[in-house]
Design a protein around this motif. Structure first.
Motif, PDB file in Angstrom:
ATOM      1  N   PHE A   1       0.850  -1.194   0.000  1.00 43.96           N
ATOM      2  CA  PHE A   1       0.000   0.000   0.000  1.00 43.96           C
ATOM      3  C   PHE A   1       0.889   1.248   0.000  1.00 43.96           C
ATOM      4  N   ALA A   2       0.616   2.182  -0.906  1.00 43.62           N
ATOM      5  CA  ALA A   2       1.466   3.355  -1.100  1.00 43.62           C
ATOM      6  C   ALA A   2       1.051   4.473  -0.151  1.00 43.62           C
ATOM      7  N   LEU A   3       1.907   4.758   0.832  1.00 46.16           N
ATOM      8  CA  LEU A   3       1.651   5.859   1.765  1.00 46.16           C
ATOM      9  C   LEU A   3       1.861   7.185   1.035  1.00 46.16           C
ATOM     10  N   GLY A   4       0.810   8.001   0.953  1.00 45.21           N
ATOM     11  CA  GLY A   4       0.902   9.284   0.269  1.00 45.21           C
ATOM     12  C   GLY A   4       0.397   9.269  -1.158  1.00 45.21           C
ATOM     13  N   ASN A   5       0.029   8.082  -1.667  1.00 47.81           N
ATOM     14  CA  ASN A   5      -0.552   7.989  -3.012  1.00 47.81           C
ATOM     15  C   ASN A   5      -2.062   8.122  -2.885  1.00 47.81           C
ATOM     16  N   TRP A   6      -2.577   9.299  -3.233  1.00 42.00           N
ATOM     17  CA  TRP A   6      -4.003   9.590  -3.002  1.00 42.00           C
ATOM     18  C   TRP A   6      -4.918   8.740  -3.874  1.00 42.00           C
ATOM     19  N   LYS A   7      -4.364   8.112  -4.903  1.00 40.17           N
ATOM     20  CA  LYS A   7      -5.180   7.293  -5.788  1.00 40.17           C
ATOM     21  C   LYS A   7      -5.212   5.826  -5.364  1.00 40.17           C
ATOM     22  N   ASP A   8      -4.424   5.458  -4.371  1.00 40.71           N
ATOM     23  CA  ASP A   8      -4.385   4.067  -3.917  1.00 40.71           C
ATOM     24  C   ASP A   8      -5.537   3.840  -2.935  1.00 40.71           C
ATOM     25  N   ASN A   9      -6.656   3.347  -3.433  1.00 42.79           N
ATOM     26  CA  ASN A   9      -7.840   3.055  -2.621  1.00 42.79           C
ATOM     27  C   ASN A   9      -8.171   1.577  -2.746  1.00 42.79           C
ATOM     28  N   ARG A  10      -8.312   0.917  -1.643  1.00 44.22           N
ATOM     29  CA  ARG A  10      -8.586  -0.510  -1.648  1.00 44.22           C
ATOM     30  C   ARG A  10      -9.813  -0.811  -0.794  1.00 44.22           C
TER      31      ARG A  10
ATOM     32  N   PRO B   1      -0.801  10.815   5.515  1.00 44.56           N
ATOM     33  CA  PRO B   1       0.606  10.928   5.108  1.00 44.56           C
ATOM     34  C   PRO B   1       1.207  12.323   5.285  1.00 44.56           C
ATOM     35  N   ASP B   2       0.373  13.368   5.330  1.00 49.45           N
ATOM     36  CA  ASP B   2       0.893  14.745   5.366  1.00 49.45           C
ATOM     37  C   ASP B   2       0.750  15.379   6.753  1.00 49.45           C
ATOM     38  N   SER B   3       0.738  14.537   7.795  1.00 43.56           N
ATOM     39  CA  SER B   3       0.593  15.098   9.150  1.00 43.56           C
ATOM     40  C   SER B   3       1.821  15.894   9.565  1.00 43.56           C
ATOM     41  N   GLY B   4       2.998  15.547   9.057  1.00 45.70           N
ATOM     42  CA  GLY B   4       4.190  16.353   9.260  1.00 45.70           C
ATOM     43  C   GLY B   4       4.662  16.415  10.696  1.00 45.70           C
ATOM     44  N   THR B   5       5.503  17.418  10.979  1.00 44.18           N
ATOM     45  CA  THR B   5       6.053  17.623  12.314  1.00 44.18           C
ATOM     46  C   THR B   5       5.021  18.324  13.192  1.00 44.18           C
TER      47      THR B   5
ATOM     48  N   ASN C   1      -5.774   6.968   1.712  1.00 44.87           N
ATOM     49  CA  ASN C   1      -5.039   8.069   2.318  1.00 44.87           C
ATOM     50  C   ASN C   1      -5.977   9.258   2.491  1.00 44.87           C
ATOM     51  N   LEU C   2      -5.813   9.989   3.584  1.00 49.44           N
ATOM     52  CA  LEU C   2      -6.697  11.106   3.904  1.00 49.44           C
ATOM     53  C   LEU C   2      -5.858  12.329   4.251  1.00 49.44           C
ATOM     54  N   ALA C   3      -6.295  13.499   3.753  1.00 46.51           N
ATOM     55  CA  ALA C   3      -5.585  14.744   4.031  1.00 46.51           C
ATOM     56  C   ALA C   3      -5.645  15.062   5.523  1.00 46.51           C
ATOM     57  N   ASN C   4      -4.586  15.693   6.016  1.00 46.99           N
ATOM     58  CA  ASN C   4      -4.485  15.975   7.449  1.00 46.99           C
ATOM     59  C   ASN C   4      -5.587  16.895   7.939  1.00 46.99           C
TER      60      ASN C   4
ATOM     61  N   LYS D   1      -8.647  17.143   6.839  1.00 46.61           N
ATOM     62  CA  LYS D   1      -9.889  16.387   6.973  1.00 46.61           C
ATOM     63  C   LYS D   1      -9.843  15.502   8.224  1.00 46.61           C
ATOM     64  N   PHE D   2      -8.694  14.891   8.444  1.00 43.58           N
ATOM     65  CA  PHE D   2      -8.526  14.064   9.647  1.00 43.58           C
ATOM     66  C   PHE D   2      -8.755  14.890  10.911  1.00 43.58           C
ATOM     67  N   SER D   3      -8.181  16.090  10.970  1.00 40.86           N
ATOM     68  CA  SER D   3      -8.356  16.943  12.146  1.00 40.86           C
ATOM     69  C   SER D   3      -9.826  17.292  12.352  1.00 40.86           C
ATOM     70  N   LEU D   4     -10.526  17.573  11.267  1.00 41.40           N
ATOM     71  CA  LEU D   4     -11.950  17.939  11.355  1.00 41.40           C
ATOM     72  C   LEU D   4     -12.784  16.760  11.833  1.00 41.40           C
ATOM     73  N   TYR D   5     -12.621  15.601  11.186  1.00 36.01           N
ATOM     74  CA  TYR D   5     -13.396  14.423  11.560  1.00 36.01           C
ATOM     75  C   TYR D   5     -13.133  14.015  13.005  1.00 36.01           C
ATOM     76  N   ALA D   6     -11.862  13.962  13.379  1.00 39.19           N
ATOM     77  CA  ALA D   6     -11.508  13.489  14.716  1.00 39.19           C
ATOM     78  C   ALA D   6     -12.025  14.435  15.796  1.00 39.19           C
ATOM     79  N   SER D   7     -11.904  15.737  15.581  1.00 39.34           N
ATOM     80  CA  SER D   7     -12.302  16.711  16.597  1.00 39.34           C
ATOM     81  C   SER D   7     -13.810  16.738  16.779  1.00 39.34           C
ATOM     82  N   ILE D   8     -14.549  16.834  15.674  1.00 43.10           N
ATOM     83  CA  ILE D   8     -16.013  16.883  15.778  1.00 43.10           C
ATOM     84  C   ILE D   8     -16.555  15.547  16.290  1.00 43.10           C
ATOM     85  N   GLY D   9     -16.012  14.443  15.786  1.00 37.35           N
ATOM     86  CA  GLY D   9     -16.473  13.132  16.239  1.00 37.35           C
ATOM     87  C   GLY D   9     -16.259  12.925  17.725  1.00 37.35           C
ATOM     88  N   GLU D  10     -15.101  13.339  18.232  1.00 41.72           N
ATOM     89  CA  GLU D  10     -14.836  13.188  19.658  1.00 41.72           C
ATOM     90  C   GLU D  10     -15.755  14.083  20.482  1.00 41.72           C
ATOM     91  N   GLY D  11     -16.029  15.290  19.978  1.00 41.25           N
ATOM     92  CA  GLY D  11     -16.953  16.180  20.679  1.00 41.25           C
ATOM     93  C   GLY D  11     -18.347  15.589  20.787  1.00 41.25           C
TER      94      GLY D  11
END
Length: 639
Positions: A120-129, A229-233, A298-301, A303-313
């Motif tokens: 599975f390609a980390l950072g390849n936005w087209k790799d969907n399984r 993949p783009d969560s960074g430092t 793969n999911l953009a950072n 979107k991840f921040s939005l989903y995780a924050s609202i879902g936890e709330g």
């Protein structure tokens, strides 16, 4: 691993009926709430990112050699960076088990393996399984145990099994995550037949009703598992808790030369944001097998921040509401659940149209309220007014209010407030039409006093006709409505179940209001017909209200509601088209004072006369005589 066809989702029980106005207001309110949360959480996420980017922490391969003594070593890293590069190829395996402890994968049951992907390609936005499978439910899970998913992730070609020879925790890692949720059960209202109940329908008097919420284990068959993949430092100590729960630090505890910074494994987000309660299955001893559908991508950072924050709330709000404490500001999650259901189940074009008309609905509601009050404040007589219709409206709105209170568990306080304001407005119209007086009752009466409605002044000939036509219209209305109400009440009493006699009365009355409520406009249409005029009607307010009926028609096909309530949204359309015909047949010139001495919709008669151009008397001399308002009106009508 054998593949099986995807199983269709269970639709579940119908969601509680929601008011049309409630759905519009909630959708708009949640929309603005999401916009606010986006700014809050994305802003915090930007603050968490270090200003120096990934260069502030060296790559994992450039770390000090193992065994090197590091000064100022910090057990909790301050800044963390990805351990593996963004373009890495990964091998992933997922096993399901009733325990957080797993045996060596070589001895694990093959049936527990639900996903096995290579490269599975980390950072390849087209790799969907996608993977679809069915697994047997462990015996412990059937008895309210937790169903754990064990994730094994490694760089391609490296061992996944921590017990295997050559396993390297810098090249692979293992973690677990629950697939089921412990949620409070929906409150089941106990009902029974009030007449002709069998032995099974009669409640056991010795049965103790459980106080407080009861919980059960629920499972949803669809999971989206996304690498970020783009969560960074990131600044680990300042990270939002909802995001930090998905961050897994490198297991060896390595630090850079400063001793303050470390590394973390790729974030694998188990996205349950779009899971609906209606699609979940309660786990018990009768559930032997379960379907599982996994989307791996793969999911953009952001979107991840939005989903995780609202879902936890939302999860925290659900916990607070289930604990029996005060209702959280964001509600118990049912409104947001309905909002997500609309987003998932509704066509995108219909949804976009609904979002636009929701705003128009609020605008028209406000304009109708303003025009209605303005019309009644400026009204000087009772011509064309069906007093009995106003009383009927007060009664019907009170019935709806009591019904909403009787089912307050699924009703927003905003709706109750709006319904209460509507009752007060109709009661105020009564005081504008007649004088409400408390008089001594007749000597043979059971009560010492009675409430009477007295005319504010001696009625004119046209007002007397209006009163007569109102009585005639309601006489025929009673002939139709009373038998229908009686038949519906008998049917409901014999064949339907109710909580109590009070609930039966309220439910029967509100059912009649929904089904036959349009009949309350018939007397006004009959009065228009007999007077051959619609000049006395609040045209602007009615136009705004009727525009809202078409918006309600759109909501009827968007928001989940009972069929009876959905059909009720179409009743006002019939009245509207009859009123349009009357407005066409009985023309009204709103620039002139009408035949009832009224000066249009919102402009008082005095204003119209003051704005009239000055004219000279026939002999060319100005007149000094005092002209009364009545004489001016008469002159205007003769002209």
């Amino acid at each position: 691993m054998p593949e099986v066809a995807r199983q269709s989702q269970a639709t579940g029980d119908a969601a509680p009926a929601t008011s049309r106005l409630q759905s519009a207001i909630q959708a708009i309110g949640i929309f603005f709430l999401v916009q606010f949360l986006v700014g809050q959480f994305l802003g915090d996420n930007n603050k968490n990112a270090t200003s120096g980017g990934s260069s502030s922490v060296p790559s994992f391969d450039d770390r000090p050699a193992p065994g090197t003594q590091i000064m100022n070593y910090n057990q909790i890293p301050q800044i963390i960076a990805p351990i593996w590069p963004m373009n890495s190829s990964l091998d992933i395996s997922i096993y399901v088990a009733p325990s957080i402890l797993m045996p060596p994968l070589s001895s694990a049951s093959k049936e527990s393996l639900v996903l096995e992907e290579k490269g599975f390609a980390l950072g390849n936005w087209k790799d969907n399984r996608q993977v679809d499978t069915i697994f047997k439910v462990p015996h412990e899970v059937q008895k309210n145990g937790t169903l754990w998913a064990h994730f094994y992730v490694a760089l391609q070609g490296h061992p996944l099994d921590p017990e295997a020879k050559g396993y390297d925790n810098t090249k692979a890692h293992h973690f677990f995550y629950p697939l089921n949720q412990i949620l409070p059960k929906k409150k089941v209202v106990k009902t029974r037949k009030l007449v002709g109940a069998s032995g099974d329908d009669v409640p056991d008097e010795g049965e103790q009703e459980v106080s407080g919420p009861t919980f059960a284990s629920y499972y949803h068959p669809n999971f989206t598992m996304s690498f970020i993949p783009d969560s960074g430092t990131q600044s680990y100590v300042n990270m939002h808790p909802a995001i930090r729960q998905y961050v897994r630090l490198e297991e060896s505890g390595a630090r850079d030369a400063s001793g303050q910074n470390g590394w973390y494994y790729p974030i694998l987000f188990v996205n349950t944001f779009w899971q609906l309660r209606d699609h979940m299955t309660e786990l018990n001893s009768t559930v032997k097998e379960l379907p599982l559908h996994i989307d791996l991508n793969n999911l953009a950072n952001w979107k991840f921040s939005l989903y995780a924050s609202i879902g936890e709330g939302q999860k925290q709000n659900q916990k607070k509401a289930a604990s029996g404490g005060p209702m959280p500001v964001g509600g118990d999650g049912s409104e947001f659940e309905e909002f997500k259901r609309v987003l998932i189940d509704t066509n995108i074009y219909l949804l976009s149209t609904t979002a636009i008309v929701s705003v128009l609905h609020m605008v028209f509601e406000g304009l109708a309220f303003k025009s209605d009050i303005s019309h009644w404040r400026n009204k000087k007589d009772n011509v064309g007014i069906s007093f009995r219709t106003i009383l009927a409206n007060v009664f019907m709105q009170t019935v709806v209010f009591l019904y909403l209170m009787d089912n307050s568990d699924g009703t927003s306080w905003m709706i109750l407030f709006g319904q209460g304001v509507g009752i007060l407005l109709e009661a105020w119209k009564i005081t504008k039409t007649v004088d409400v007086r408390v008089r001594e009752a007749a000597p043979d009466s059971w009560l010492p006093y009675k409430v009477t409605f007295e005319d504010k002044h001696k009625l004119s000939e046209t007002e007397e006709k209006t009163k007569e036509y109102d009585e005639i219209a309601f006489r025929y209305l009673y002939m139709v409505a009373v038998p229908l109400l009686g038949a519906y009440a008998v049917y409901s009493l014999l064949y339907e179940t109710h909580k109590s006699w009070y609930s039966f009365v309220i439910t029967t009355l509100v059912g009649s209001v929904y089904a036959y409520g349009f009949l309350m406009m018939v007397p006004s249409l009959y009065i228009n017909y007999r007077l051959k005029s619609v000049a006395h009607m609040p045209a602007r307010a009615m136009t705004y209200k009727f525009l809202n009926t078409f918006i309600d028609d759109l909501f009827a096909f968007t928001i989940k509601m009972p069929t009876l309530h959905r059909l009720a949204t179409l009743r006002d359309d019939v009245i509207f088209f009859v009123y349009l015909y009357q407005a066409w047949a009985y023309k009204v010139d709103y620039t002139r004072i009408n035949e009832f001495g009224q000066g249009g919709e919102d402009e008082p008669v005095e204003e119209k006369l003051a704005n009239k151009p000055l004219s000279a008397v026939p002999d060319g001399k100005p007149s000094t005589a005092n002209v009364t308002g009545t004489e001016r009106t008469a002159a205007k009508k003769r002209k």
